[in-house]
Design an enzyme around this catalytic site. Structure first.
Site, PDB file in Angstrom:
ATOM      1  N   PRO A 135       0.899  -1.540  -0.120  1.00 17.94           N
ATOM      2  CA  PRO A 135       0.145  -0.108   0.112  1.00 17.94           C
ATOM      3  C   PRO A 135       0.990   1.208   0.065  1.00 17.94           C
ATOM      4  O   PRO A 135       1.893   1.382   1.115  1.00 17.94           O
ATOM      5  CB  PRO A 135      -0.765  -0.707   1.047  1.00 17.94           C
ATOM      6  CG  PRO A 135      -0.916  -1.347   1.349  1.00 17.94           C
ATOM      7  CD  PRO A 135       0.750  -2.201   0.812  1.00 17.94           C
ATOM      8  N   CYS A 136       0.819   2.092  -0.853  1.00 19.30           N
ATOM      9  CA  CYS A 136       0.976   3.213  -0.472  1.00 19.30           C
ATOM     10  C   CYS A 136       0.443   4.687   0.041  1.00 19.30           C
ATOM     11  O   CYS A 136       1.171   5.881  -0.156  1.00 19.30           O
ATOM     12  CB  CYS A 136       0.777   4.087  -2.054  1.00 19.30           C
ATOM     13  SG  CYS A 136      -0.209   4.341  -3.013  1.00 19.30           S
ATOM     14  N   GLN A 137      -0.190   4.124   0.423  1.00 24.04           N
ATOM     15  CA  GLN A 137      -1.502   5.508   1.318  1.00 24.04           C
ATOM     16  C   GLN A 137      -0.159   6.669   1.841  1.00 24.04           C
ATOM     17  O   GLN A 137      -0.202   7.422   2.290  1.00 24.04           O
ATOM     18  CB  GLN A 137      -2.505   5.257   1.914  1.00 24.04           C
ATOM     19  CG  GLN A 137      -3.415   4.762   0.737  1.00 24.04           C
ATOM     20  CD  GLN A 137      -3.271   3.370   0.653  1.00 24.04           C
ATOM     21  OE1 GLN A 137      -2.285   2.895   0.675  1.00 24.04           O
ATOM     22  NE2 GLN A 137      -4.810   2.443   0.347  1.00 24.04           N
TER      23      GLN A 137
END
Length: 354
Positions: free
Chosen positions: A55-57
């Site tokens: 995940p890049c959030q």
């Protein structure tokens, strides 16, 4: 999808989102899917390549910018937990390029340190998808190997072409931009579209717009958006059986460009010797370079650029296949207002239209 095209079999997938999982099950019906990487006990013994688009959030230029201390992007640590129990020959990571500068490159530093402790050689490169498809999408790809040279996979190959640079005075090719912006950014790309996004935090899709020299301003169809990520048309159509049609934009925006990973997959099978003679020692800076490598206790900065492929790609206008949606009057006026309030440099086309 990328590895399937070169007859490398996927033996296990991991996906927690129910809609994304449903799409994967429909397209890969014979491959098992586990829900939660945190509950995974071990990597299957026959695994040669482990791929993780974690995940890049927490690493993105928008959001909380918590880095690997965030609850979502920290999931990459689960990969290292699993590798400690069963090392595989190849590891491939993908994430946003902002992680190279966030908190002084803390995320990439942590990742390469973990790889080094496990005995891996590593190399990474920021690659723009526009080298393969008409979409400007810069992502960092990390390739690591126990016994092979990852530089020959990710750093070798350099295009003599560059893409997407905007001519502010002439308007003779399609111009992609985000109509939802205007004050501080435009996302301008010539003969391409800006990065496809997952949409707003409340699930509203945010497709880009394209201005054509004939005066048309419109947004691409979801089927062309799928193709701009390297998928066949209607790849995400099964999602509509579980949710509203607009959720397909989120799936496409969260995906990794298949053509870029395809280039990497091919290089794993058929590596190309990398010339490191012009590389220099990697020194501590405020941000990590766009490409680098490490082996045998040495870390070096690479000159490898954003565009690795010399193959001529198709133009945006020739690429698009499906009817486009004209930008509404309300959306156009909103964009015009933001443009007039901001200080962004804009192409002559927008100035005349305004």
């Amino acid at each position: 999808m990328a590895f399937k095209r070169i007859d490398v079999n996927t033996i296990l997938m991991c996906e927690i989102d129910e809609i994304a999982k449903h799409v994967l099950k429909q397209n890969f019906p014979n491959i098992p899917i586990i829900d939660n990487v945190c509950e995974m006990k071990s990597i299957p013994q026959s695994t040669d390549i482990l791929c993780a688009g974690f995940p890049c959030q927490d690493l993105s230029s928008v959001g909380g910018k918590l880095g690997l201390s965030g609850t979502r992007s920290s999931l990459v640590k689960e990969v290292f937990r699993l590798l400690k129990g069963n090392k595989v020959e190849w590891v491939v990571f993908e994430n946003v390029s902002f992680m190279l500068s966030l908190n002084g490159g803390e995320a990439i530093k942590s990742i390469v340190e973990e790889l080094e402790q496990l005995g891996y050689r590593w190399a990474y490169r920021t690659i723009d998808s526009i080298s393969f498809v008409p979409q400007h999408r810069c992502r960092v790809y990390v390739v690591a190997s126990l016994h092979n040279d990852p530089r020959d996979v990710i750093l070798s190959g350099e295009s003599e072409q560059s893409y997407g640079k905007v001519n502010y005075q002439e308007f003779n090719r399609p111009l992609g931009f985000y109509w939802t912006e205007g004050k501080h950014a435009l996302g301008l790309v010539e003969d391409g579209i800006p990065t496809l996004k997952a949409g707003s935090t409340i699930g509203i899709p945010s497709p880009p717009a394209i201005a054509f020299p004939n005066g048309e301003i419109s947004s691409p169809d979801i089927r062309d958006a799928e193709r701009l990520q390297g998928f066949p048309e209607n790849w995400t159509l099964p999602a509509e059986s579980l949710s509203r049609a607009s959720c397909r934009w989120k799936l496409v925006g969260n995906a990794v460009t298949v053509d870029t990973v395809g280039w990497i997959a091919n290089k794993i099978i058929s590596p190309q010797k990398y010339d490191a003679s012009k590389d220099k020692e990697l020194r501590a800076k405020k941000a990590w370079p766009k490409s680098a490598w490490g082996a045998d206790g040495v870390r070096m900065e690479s000159n490898a650029g954003l565009y690795p492929s010399n193959e001529t790609r198709i133009s945006l206008e020739d690429f698009l296949m499906f009817p486009r949606k004209p930008l509404s009057l309300k959306a156009t006026k909103g964009f015009e207002k933001r443009l007039s309030e901001g200080s962004m440099r804009s192409p002559i086309f927008f100035q005349k239209a305004k």
